[in-house]
Design an enzyme around this catalytic site. Structure first.
Site, PDB file in Angstrom:
ATOM      1  N   HIS A   1       0.813  -1.290  -0.038  1.00 22.04           N
ATOM      2  CA  HIS A   1      -0.273   0.187  -0.052  1.00 22.04           C
ATOM      3  C   HIS A   1       0.914   1.273  -0.152  1.00 22.04           C
ATOM      4  CE1 HIS A   1      -3.873  -2.230   1.543  1.00 22.04           C
ATOM      5  NE2 HIS A   1      -3.523  -2.440   0.536  1.00 22.04           N
TER       6      HIS A   1
ATOM      7  N   HIS B   1      -4.689  -5.472 -11.016  1.00 24.24           N
ATOM      8  CA  HIS B   1      -2.891  -5.171 -10.652  1.00 24.24           C
ATOM      9  C   HIS B   1      -2.094  -5.220 -11.843  1.00 24.24           C
ATOM     10  CE1 HIS B   1      -4.070  -3.642  -6.525  1.00 24.24           C
ATOM     11  NE2 HIS B   1      -4.738  -4.690  -6.443  1.00 24.24           N
TER      12      HIS B   1
END
EC number: 5.3.1.7
Length: 414
Positions: A255, A390
């Site tokens: 993150h 992703h």
């Protein structure tokens, strides 16, 4: 401004590397098309088959719709019907016609009925990209999700997103999450592009200032993930369930990489829109990236980025997840574009070498989603290969400018 005056050879300027990324993106898309279900898109197993008992979740459906919309904008045939299928699912069985908002899955598939900011951010992203792709019914979906976000989730007082509510919006979860606000930041950048409303850029900056500049900045730029409704950190959250797929204990280097990239997208988007920027955005992105590398990469005797760290920056969950490494490569590319510094070229190549060697599955398709601490294939956290978002974005971001957002950039929209 972006710095493209590199004094070294860069893969970002290499036609061969661009071609390699494009071919990998097409390979990923081909694998993902099998995820279509009646109510949206489901999860695929290691061999590209729908998993036993697969159902269409809102997260996967929204992400797939977003990806197929980007592919359509790129000029890749065979995606239009898949975008329309995703829009129909998000406008139909995944949508709460009575109370508004979106379930986690259709009620007939036993989806959770609470309304989660995380999911609504992806619905907004999907709708935005579908509008850019010019698909019928996309604008209606976009208008609907904007209304829900503005009336239910966005808090002017907090300058951030509320987390979740009961189905009828009567009860609110006493929790605030960095993860949902991160993906809301991503969605807001896309909303600003497709609506022309720079208010979304102000909201994105407000989120970044709270989550990154204030809270992460006070924690050595390790992103604090969990908070009370009053934005007090919850350091012990999920200590007993440290490998949770969405709310793990501790900090998550993946993150930090993702935030670093989004901070740079925000800076570029605001500059492009004629909005002023605080002078700390680039430095915050640098710090996020540097500490994610320092504490996450090759820290337990083997290469790769661990999933989570404790508050002393020691590995907790040592599995390597594919999305983390996608985001690491994309963040390195963004910082390289922004600064022109060779350190980011070196990291970019390092991450792609690791991804190609250990995650990309040429034999069976797509990417392995998880490796254990010995870099062996694992399914402890994420079984199968459900994710396109992703990896596909990791093949697109390095060849596009930092602003506008992905679909708009590929469409050449100003």
């Amino acid at each position: 401004m972006d710095n493209n005056n590199h004094t070294f050879s860069s893969w970002l300027r290499s036609p061969a590397h661009h071609q390699w990324l494009a071919l990998e993106g097409k390979r990923l898309l081909g694998f993902a098309k099998a995820a279509k279900l009646e109510n949206g898109f489901g999860g695929l197993d290691d061999y590209g088959r729908l998993m036993v008992g697969a159902t269409a979740g809102t997260m996967n459906t929204a992400r797939m719709t977003h990806c197929f919309a980007m592919a359509h904008v790129q000029g890749i045939p065979g995606c239009a019907a898949l975008i329309d299928h995703g829009i129909a699912a998000l406008s139909g069985p995944l949508h709460d016609a009575e109370h508004g908002g979106w379930f986690s899955a259709a009620l007939e598939d036993h989806g959770k009925t609470d309304k989660q900011a995380y999911l609504h951010a992806f619905v907004a992203l999907a709708a935005s990209s579908a509008v850019v792709a010019g698909r019928p019914a996309a604008q209606a979906l976009l208008s609907d999700v904007i209304q829900v976000i503005q009336s239910r989730f966005w808090s002017d007082e907090e300058g951030a997103m509320r987390e979740s509510f009961s189905q009828d919006w009567s009860d609110e979860e006493p929790y605030r999450g960095a993860n949902s606000n991160m993906h809301s930041t991503e969605a807001f950048l896309a909303l600003a592009d497709v609506t022309g409303d720079a208010q979304w850029l102000d909201r994105a900056l407000s989120i970044v200032e709270r989550v990154i500049h204030q809270h992460a900045g006070a924690n050595n730029f390790q992103v604090i993930e969990h908070f009370t409704s009053g934005w007090q950190p919850l350091p012990d959250y999920n200590r007993e369930n440290p490998a949770d797929g969405f709310r793990p204990f501790g900090t998550t280097p993946g993150h930090a990489f993702e935030w670093a990239r989004l901070v740079l997208h925000l800076e570029a988007a605001r500059r492009r829109a004629g909005r002023s920027n605080p002078d700390w955005l680039l430095d915050d992105a640098r710090q996020l990236f540097a500490n994610a590398c320092r504490y996450g990469w090759d820290v337990d005797g083997a290469p790769g980025i661990v999933y989570t760290l404790d508050w002393q920056n020691k590995p907790v969950v040592r599995h390597r997840l594919h999305w983390t490494h996608c985001e690491a490569a994309a963040a390195a590319a963004a910082l390289l574009q922004r600064t022109g510094e060779q350190q980011y070229e070196d990291w970019y190549r390092c991450f792609w070498e690791f991804n190609e060697t250990l995650f990309i599955d040429i034999e069976h398709g797509s990417w392995r989603h998880e490796l254990n601490e010995r870099n062996e294939p694992s399914e402890d956290i994420w079984p199968g290969k459900p994710d396109l978002y992703h990896a596909y974005q990791a093949t697109l971001l390095p060849v596009l400018p930092l602003a506008p957002s992905l679909a708009s950039a590929m469409a050449g929209l100003d």
